[in-house]
Design an enzyme around this catalytic site. Structure first.
Site, mmCIF file in Angstrom:
data_model
loop_
_atom_site.group_PDB
_atom_site.id
_atom_site.type_symbol
_atom_site.label_atom_id
_atom_site.label_comp_id
_atom_site.label_asym_id
_atom_site.label_seq_id
_atom_site.Cartn_x
_atom_site.Cartn_y
_atom_site.Cartn_z
ATOM 1 N N ARG A 62 51.907 -136.115 -56.979
ATOM 2 C CA ARG A 62 51.887 -134.676 -57.320
ATOM 3 C C ARG A 62 50.705 -133.956 -56.687
ATOM 4 N NH1 ARG A 62 49.557 -133.387 -61.895
ATOM 5 N NH2 ARG A 62 50.459 -135.028 -63.166
ATOM 6 N N ASP A 187 52.477 -110.145 -50.077
ATOM 7 C CA ASP A 187 53.664 -110.939 -49.755
ATOM 8 C C ASP A 187 53.921 -110.734 -48.261
ATOM 9 O OD1 ASP A 187 56.261 -111.913 -49.282
ATOM 10 O OD2 ASP A 187 56.866 -111.536 -51.356
ATOM 11 N N LYS A 212 61.972 -118.765 -45.736
ATOM 12 C CA LYS A 212 62.466 -117.836 -44.714
ATOM 13 C C LYS A 212 62.059 -118.317 -43.316
ATOM 14 C CE LYS A 212 63.883 -115.513 -48.308
ATOM 15 N NZ LYS A 212 63.178 -114.467 -49.030
HETATM 16 C C1 LIG Z 1 63.004 -114.482 -50.494
HETATM 17 C C2 LIG Z 1 61.738 -113.804 -50.816
HETATM 18 C C3 LIG Z 1 60.879 -114.321 -51.777
HETATM 19 C C4 LIG Z 1 61.262 -115.494 -52.649
HETATM 20 O O1 LIG Z 1 61.430 -116.683 -51.984
HETATM 21 P P1 LIG Z 1 62.325 -117.875 -52.603
HETATM 22 O O2 LIG Z 1 61.953 -119.016 -51.760
HETATM 23 O O3 LIG Z 1 63.749 -117.423 -52.474
HETATM 24 O O4 LIG Z 1 61.941 -118.056 -54.045
HETATM 25 C C5 LIG Z 1 59.670 -113.691 -51.976
HETATM 26 N N1 LIG Z 1 59.327 -112.601 -51.273
HETATM 27 C C6 LIG Z 1 60.131 -112.061 -50.347
HETATM 28 C C7 LIG Z 1 59.686 -110.848 -49.617
HETATM 29 C C8 LIG Z 1 61.362 -112.639 -50.092
HETATM 30 O O5 LIG Z 1 62.177 -112.084 -49.202
#
Ligand SMILES: *Cc1c(COP(=O)(O)O)cnc(C)c1O
Length: 402
Positions: A62, A187, A212
């Site tokens: 972990r 973000d 992504k």
């Molecule tokens: C998809 C996304 C997330 C979340 O990511 P997950 O891996 O789906 O939990 C957070 N911020 C943005 C801008 C996103 O497009």
């Protein structure tokens, strides 16, 4: 730093760096890639080694293995961070960053264009813990100073927002936050960490959904928290307290994806710009939301803070009856409909940003759409959409226009 200056100083370009960072071949029989370590228990040969385990880089599954540590190193170098903490999804990375500063009576400032689940976490979980969230206009800039109070602990930004693509002055907000001793988080998923380094703009934590662009192949879930020296202990302790860790296959796959990040993102960028410019010429399209377009309201901020644009953008089409929209969407050959983005394949979905706002109003003026331009040939994507618009027009003609 410009590429020429980098050469002069001996520094490497990001393409070269991403081909070499995080590799530990000498420790693995010369294998180019750090192998997948499947481990929970780590054995210590002697009582003395066991007593000393906390000083070991690998002591329990972990707590990380060479596989996850190679990935952390790569993200830290990409994001110019003191250290990176991995989480099992983008949303879990967001939750860690939000919880790390939470305590009863705390005040958070969150941009109004923020990712939906981030807003929901503030309104549901943080509200129960006694944290008050105030949403602000993403265009606020240095005006954020007027919103900061005694109890303000965190400012959250997303640039550009992944639904409306509004830009935010991260540099100005981070400077004000620093003056007030307030931590900032961005973000940074849209830029993939390649086209923007929020930490170099003065932000403390850059969060990404590694799901992504970093992974890039629509086959895994991951979150990353790239932290400066001040934020790292807080974020690391919160993630450890929550027991978060990532699967070794996912860590291996994501690092594999990162080797081609510049190649992919440059291609996403070129394709998206071609599609965005084509959409601007279409009579069905009212507006295109893409900060790299000179007419976009966020263009100057994008130029100042980003070195490129990824493959995700928005546009608004004139309202048509639902069956006409369906005639267009259902017949597309190359665009898929589904959540997420950042993979090699193109996506198109209808969106409605309006319910996800509270401090500002979003006047779409038509049907909002979000497109992710994948690595297909852009001309073939344009042909696919062109046929889609023709189906839409035919459906309007037979069904009666809106
Ligand atoms: C998809 C996304 C997330 C979340 O990511 P997950 O891996 O789906 O939990 C957070 N911020 C943005 C801008 C996103 O497009």
């Amino acid at each position: 730093m410009k590429d020429d200056d980098k050469k002069a100083s001996g520094a490497r370009t990001v393409e070269t760096t991403l081909c070499h960072v995080g590799r530990r071949s000498a420790e693995h029989h010369g294998a180019v890639n750090t192998p997948v370590y499947r481990a929970s228990t780590i054995l210590f040969p002697t009582l003395a080694d066991h007593a000393d385990r906390k000083s070991r880089p690998v002591r329990y599954g972990r707590r990380g293995t060479p596989t996850s540590q190679s990935l952390e190193e790569a993200v830290s170098v990409l994001e110019q961070a003191a250290g990176t903490v991995l989480a099992p999804s983008g949303v879990s990375a967001i939750s860690v960053a939000l919880l790390a500063h939470a305590r009863p009576g705390a005040h958070y400032l969150v941009a109004d264009n923020v990712y939906g689940p981030c807003r929901a976490f503030c309104q549901d979980v943080l509200a129960r813990l006694g944290v008050r969230t105030e949403f602000f206009d993403p265009a606020i800039g240095a005006g954020i100073a007027a919103r900061i109070g005694e109890r303000t602990r965190l400012i959250w930004m997303e640039a550009p927002g992944s639904q409306t693509f509004e830009m935010t002055d991260m540099r100005a907000i981070a400077a004000v936050a620093r003056d007030h001793g307030v931590m900032t988080v961005v973000d940074n998923t849209w830029s993939g960490g390649l086209f923007c380094q929020p930490l170099a703009l003065g932000v403390d934590v850059s969060v990404q959904a590694g799901t992504k662009y970093l992974s890039g192949h629509s086959d895994l879930m991951m979150g990353t928290l790239a932290c400066d020296q001040a934020a790292l202990p807080l974020i690391r302790d919160m993630a450890a307290s929550m027991g978060l860790c990532v699967g070794p296959d996912d860590a291996f796959m994501m690092l594999r994806g990162m080797r081609t990040l510049p190649l992919r993102l440059n291609q996403h960028q070129a394709g998206a710009l071609k599609l965005a410019n084509w959409l601007l010429t279409r009579p069905e399209v009212i507006r295109v939301m893409h900060p790299a377009l000179p007419q976009d309201p966020g263009h100057a901020l994008w130029q100042d803070q980003f070195s490129g644009a990824s493959g995700l953008f928005g546009f608004v089409i004139r309202d048509v009856p639902r069956p006409a929209l369906a005639a267009m969407m259902d017949g597309l050959d190359l665009f898929g409909m589904g959540a997420s983005w950042g993979g090699y394949e193109s996506l198109l979905i209808p969106t409605d940003p309006r319910p996800h706002r509270s401090a500002t109003e979003w006047a779409a003026g038509g049907q909002s759409m979000r497109m992710h331009v994948g690595l297909e040939n852009p001309d073939e994507l344009i042909d696919d959409l062109d046929r889609g618009f023709a189906r839409m027009a035919a459906a309007c003609a037979t069904g009666g226009a809106a």
